[in-house]
Scaffold this active site. Structure first.
Site, mmCIF file in Angstrom:
data_model
loop_
_atom_site.group_PDB
_atom_site.id
_atom_site.type_symbol
_atom_site.label_atom_id
_atom_site.label_comp_id
_atom_site.label_asym_id
_atom_site.label_seq_id
_atom_site.Cartn_x
_atom_site.Cartn_y
_atom_site.Cartn_z
ATOM 1 N N LYS A 81 0.875 -1.171 0.000
ATOM 2 C CA LYS A 81 0.000 0.000 0.000
ATOM 3 C C LYS A 81 0.913 1.222 0.000
ATOM 4 C CE LYS A 81 -4.547 0.780 0.523
ATOM 5 N NZ LYS A 81 -5.696 -0.021 0.104
ATOM 6 N N GLY A 180 -25.678 1.475 3.680
ATOM 7 C CA GLY A 180 -24.892 2.186 2.677
ATOM 8 C C GLY A 180 -25.162 1.652 1.286
ATOM 9 N N VAL A 181 -25.860 2.447 0.477
ATOM 10 C CA VAL A 181 -26.145 2.005 -0.887
ATOM 11 C C VAL A 181 -25.424 2.910 -1.886
ATOM 12 C CG1 VAL A 181 -28.213 0.594 -0.639
ATOM 13 C CG2 VAL A 181 -28.449 3.070 -0.571
ATOM 14 N N GLY A 182 -24.110 3.004 -1.685
ATOM 15 C CA GLY A 182 -23.243 3.740 -2.614
ATOM 16 C C GLY A 182 -22.854 2.806 -3.740
ATOM 17 N N VAL A 184 -20.860 -0.037 -4.035
ATOM 18 C CA VAL A 184 -21.014 -1.484 -3.836
ATOM 19 C C VAL A 184 -22.437 -1.809 -3.393
ATOM 20 C CG1 VAL A 184 -20.169 -3.528 -2.643
ATOM 21 C CG2 VAL A 184 -18.568 -1.701 -3.210
ATOM 22 N N TYR A 186 -25.245 -0.385 -3.889
ATOM 23 C CA TYR A 186 -26.237 -0.309 -4.970
ATOM 24 C C TYR A 186 -26.190 -1.577 -5.834
ATOM 25 C CZ TYR A 186 -28.326 0.825 -9.435
ATOM 26 O OH TYR A 186 -29.068 0.753 -10.578
HETATM 27 P P1 NAD Z 1 -19.313 4.621 -1.423
HETATM 28 O O1 NAD Z 1 -18.748 5.839 -0.778
HETATM 29 O O2 NAD Z 1 -19.671 4.666 -2.860
HETATM 30 O O3 NAD Z 1 -20.613 4.130 -0.628
HETATM 31 C C1 NAD Z 1 -20.743 4.203 0.746
HETATM 32 C C2 NAD Z 1 -22.165 4.628 1.046
HETATM 33 O O4 NAD Z 1 -22.355 4.595 2.461
HETATM 34 C C3 NAD Z 1 -22.475 6.069 0.593
HETATM 35 O O5 NAD Z 1 -23.668 6.088 -0.158
HETATM 36 C C4 NAD Z 1 -22.603 6.824 1.914
HETATM 37 O O6 NAD Z 1 -23.524 7.887 1.825
HETATM 38 C C5 NAD Z 1 -23.078 5.738 2.842
HETATM 39 N N1 NAD Z 1 -22.833 6.005 4.261
HETATM 40 C C6 NAD Z 1 -21.801 6.657 4.826
HETATM 41 N N2 NAD Z 1 -21.951 6.704 6.154
HETATM 42 C C7 NAD Z 1 -23.097 6.054 6.435
HETATM 43 C C8 NAD Z 1 -23.780 5.755 7.640
HETATM 44 N N3 NAD Z 1 -23.342 6.154 8.821
HETATM 45 N N4 NAD Z 1 -24.944 5.056 7.563
HETATM 46 C C9 NAD Z 1 -25.420 4.659 6.361
HETATM 47 N N5 NAD Z 1 -24.812 4.918 5.191
HETATM 48 C C10 NAD Z 1 -23.660 5.608 5.226
HETATM 49 O O7 NAD Z 1 -18.253 3.456 -1.135
HETATM 50 P P2 NAD Z 1 -18.164 2.033 -1.834
HETATM 51 O O8 NAD Z 1 -17.134 2.084 -2.892
HETATM 52 O O9 NAD Z 1 -19.511 1.560 -2.139
HETATM 53 O O10 NAD Z 1 -17.551 1.164 -0.651
HETATM 54 C C11 NAD Z 1 -18.350 0.772 0.457
HETATM 55 C C12 NAD Z 1 -17.485 0.042 1.477
HETATM 56 O O11 NAD Z 1 -16.915 -1.130 0.870
HETATM 57 C C13 NAD Z 1 -16.296 0.845 1.995
HETATM 58 O O12 NAD Z 1 -16.045 0.470 3.333
HETATM 59 C C14 NAD Z 1 -15.146 0.385 1.122
HETATM 60 O O13 NAD Z 1 -13.903 0.526 1.774
HETATM 61 C C15 NAD Z 1 -15.492 -1.081 0.951
HETATM 62 N N6 NAD Z 1 -14.940 -1.690 -0.259
HETATM 63 C C16 NAD Z 1 -15.244 -1.174 -1.476
HETATM 64 C C17 NAD Z 1 -14.731 -1.771 -2.620
HETATM 65 C C18 NAD Z 1 -15.085 -1.244 -3.993
HETATM 66 O O14 NAD Z 1 -14.861 -1.966 -4.971
HETATM 67 N N7 NAD Z 1 -15.617 -0.041 -4.104
HETATM 68 C C19 NAD Z 1 -13.873 -2.895 -2.518
HETATM 69 C C20 NAD Z 1 -13.590 -3.416 -1.240
HETATM 70 C C21 NAD Z 1 -14.126 -2.788 -0.124
#
Ligand code: NAD
Length: 357
Positions: A81, A180-182, A184, A186
């Protein structure tokens, strides 16, 4: 006097490299935890750390985590990293990214960089003009947004965890609460909806919630209420440390399977989940789809092959939960054991070559 070796010894690192570029103000640290299984791959994070020691601790912790993640996912990759100290919104510049690309290149392939917090796909493109050791750019053959594959892996791992909990293998009719429906969350909602699951969701952004309500008919609860929801599966897809002494006692689910990193606040929370009979799919094993996806660029990206590899997350979670049952240890301990066993076997075969370009 700086006692850096003590940290390297306790985390088990091979190498930590400090880089400075006078012209651009770049201050970067690359942590190479292990190259036992292959080159150390892991994202580059740009963050305004309060102190240098905080940055060092973060790079040590994150790079070690990548070793375990790659090992348990069965990848021929080590763990690394990088962190750049600074505010990504105000201090990042093209010249700085070019300088960082040259730093990565100078490591000769022992470390391969990718996107992380504070970095974009476009930033990787800039780095790639200086180094061949960067993945996740927008170039032809690039792997694109990893979140779809991460979600697909979580979906597969969830099936294995649900089965281990004695709920059958079919997610049809299963109640899944997604925090959290960001990105991943979603895509996970989309896979689950297609499989016939009932969704309960929360997010702090109303527009994120609206999408899943409109598209998948999800029920909505407040951010605080998600823990106590009566459901089969809780899928944390937002923040870390959400499984802690305050929340675990309130959970009414039988399975935890989500993408968030570092879900357990403390080791003891994993033991408490086991005591309560809640099946926990370890975070770094179930969310490895994104890493599998980006790593596939190294062999020439092929989406069909990647989908096949990511669907193996089912087997990985199944194996971890089996070991957990056999040894009567929590799944997070079983996952660590499996990763360490793979590293040990590779070392004992004595066929290690120095990782280089
Ligand atoms: P993202 O930022 O797109 O989505 C996160 C969502 O969580 C957002 O919509 C945000 O508004 C919401 N959120 C934040 N705080 C909150 C709370 N207190 N209560 C409810 N919702 C809340 O992130 P992502 O890329 O979807 O990643 C989500 C998680 O998965 C993170 O922890 C990330 O480290 C992990 N992750 C992601 C990936 C990837 O491919 N993107 C891979 C491995 C791990």
């Amino acid at each position: 006097m700086v006692e850096i070796f003590q940290d390297l010894i306790s985390y088990g690192h091979e190498q930590v490299a400090f880089f400075h570029d006078k012209d651009t103000g770049l201050k970067a640290i690359v942590g190479i935890h292990s190259t036992v299984l292959g080159p150390a791959l892991g994202g580059c994070r740009m963050w305004n750390y309060a102190s240098e020691s905080e940055a060092v601790r973060d790079v040590l912790r994150l790079s070690r985590g990548m070793t375990y993640k790659a090992a348990v996912a069965g990848l021929r990759l080590g763990g690394g990293k990088a962190v750049i100290i600074g505010d990504a919104r105000t201090e990042k510049s093209e010249a700085m990214l070019l300088a960082f690309g040259r730093c990565v290149e100078s490591l000769g392939g022992r470390y391969i960089t990718a996107e992380d917090v504070g970095m974009s796909v476009q930033d990787i493109d800039v780095m790639r003009t200086q180094t061949q050791f960067a993945v996740g750019g927008s170039n032809e053959g690039g792997s694109g947004d990893p979140s779809v594959m991460t979600a697909f892996g979580v979906f597969q791992g969830m099936k294995a965890a649900v089965k281990a909990a004695g709920l059958g293998e079919d997610l049809n009719g299963m109640k899944v609460a997604i925090q959290g429906v960001g990105h991943v969350g979603y895509h996970l909602a989309s896979y689950l909806s297609a499989a016939g699951a009932q969704l309960i969701v929360t997010d702090i952004y109303p527009n994120q919630i609206e999408r899943v309500v409109e598209e998948f008919g999800a029920e909505v609860v407040s951010a605080d209420d998600i823990y106590g929801v009566q459901c089969d599966v809780f899928a944390p897809c937002a923040l870390g440390a959400v499984l802690n002494s305050r929340t675990v006692a309130t959970l009414k689910c039988k399975v935890i399977a989500g993408s968030a990193n570092n879900q357990l606040e403390n080791e003891s929370d994993g033991f408490e989940l086991m005591r309560r009979g809640i099946v926990y799919a370890p975070d770094y094993a179930i969310n490895s789809g994104g890493l599998i996806n980006v790593a596939a660029e190294l062999d020439g990206y092929n989406k069909e092959l990647v989908l096949g590899k990511v669907s193996q997350v089912y087997t990985t979670i199944n194996n971890i939960l089996q070991l957990s049952r056999q040894e009567n240890i929590p799944p997070h301990v079983a996952a660590d054991r499996m990763a360490e066993q793979r590293l040990k076997e590779k070392k004992s075969r004595g066929d290690r070559m120095p990782v280089k370009a």
